[in-house]
Motif scaffolding. Structure first.
Motif: not given
Length: 148
Positions: A12-13, A15, A17-18, A20-21, A36, A79-80, A83
């Motif tokens: 997970q780390m 990948h 983090d869309r 947060r980007q 987040g 978010a995914s 999520e």
């Protein structure tokens, strides 16, 4: 070899983090980026609780809180799927509560800003609502701004 739970953490780390980007690109402060999606949702819940109690901060605070709701909407888009599915019911419930505690009004940032930023009352309805029962000081500010 890492235990299964640690290998998931590492995966997970690594990948991106869309969310947060997105928050970084939007120019959000580090505290918001760090929080987040969950931090944004928690903030929105707190805002709605404050509205329920008779929001009595300043108009600038309220505008910033509505900006935070707008940022939340964008974060949900990044978010995914997992999520989004997890967050959607809670956000919808809080949004409904907010709508029940507020009434339509002119854009909180003003007509010119709404036009300039393309704020739409259908898709960005939070910019076009104000508390039904604001605190006394906030009510005065709303009146002075032509929002009451």
């Amino acid at each position: 070899m890492l235990p299964p739970e640690r290998s998931t953490e590492v995966r997970q780390m690594t990948h991106p983090d869309r969310v947060r980007q997105y928050l970084k690109r939007r120019g959000c402060p580090v505290t918001i980026v760090k929080g987040g999606l969950n931090g944004l949702i928690n903030h929105w819940e707190g805002v709605v609780d404050a509205v329920a109690e008779g929001y009595d901060l300043t108009l600038d605070d309220y505008r910033n809180d509505m900006d935070q709701r707008d940022i939340l909407e964008g974060a949900l888009e990044f978010a995914s799927t997992e999520e989004q599915e997890k967050a959607a019911p809670g956000v919808k419930k809080v949004d409904q509560k907010f709508k029940s505690l507020t009434v339509d009004c002119p854009p909180v940032w003003g007509e010119a800003t709404a036009r300039e930023n393309g704020q739409d009352p259908e898709t960005q309805w939070w910019f076009f609502r104000r508390p039904k029962s604001p605190g006394p000081d906030f009510e005065i500010e709303l009146q002075e701004a032509g929002l009451a």
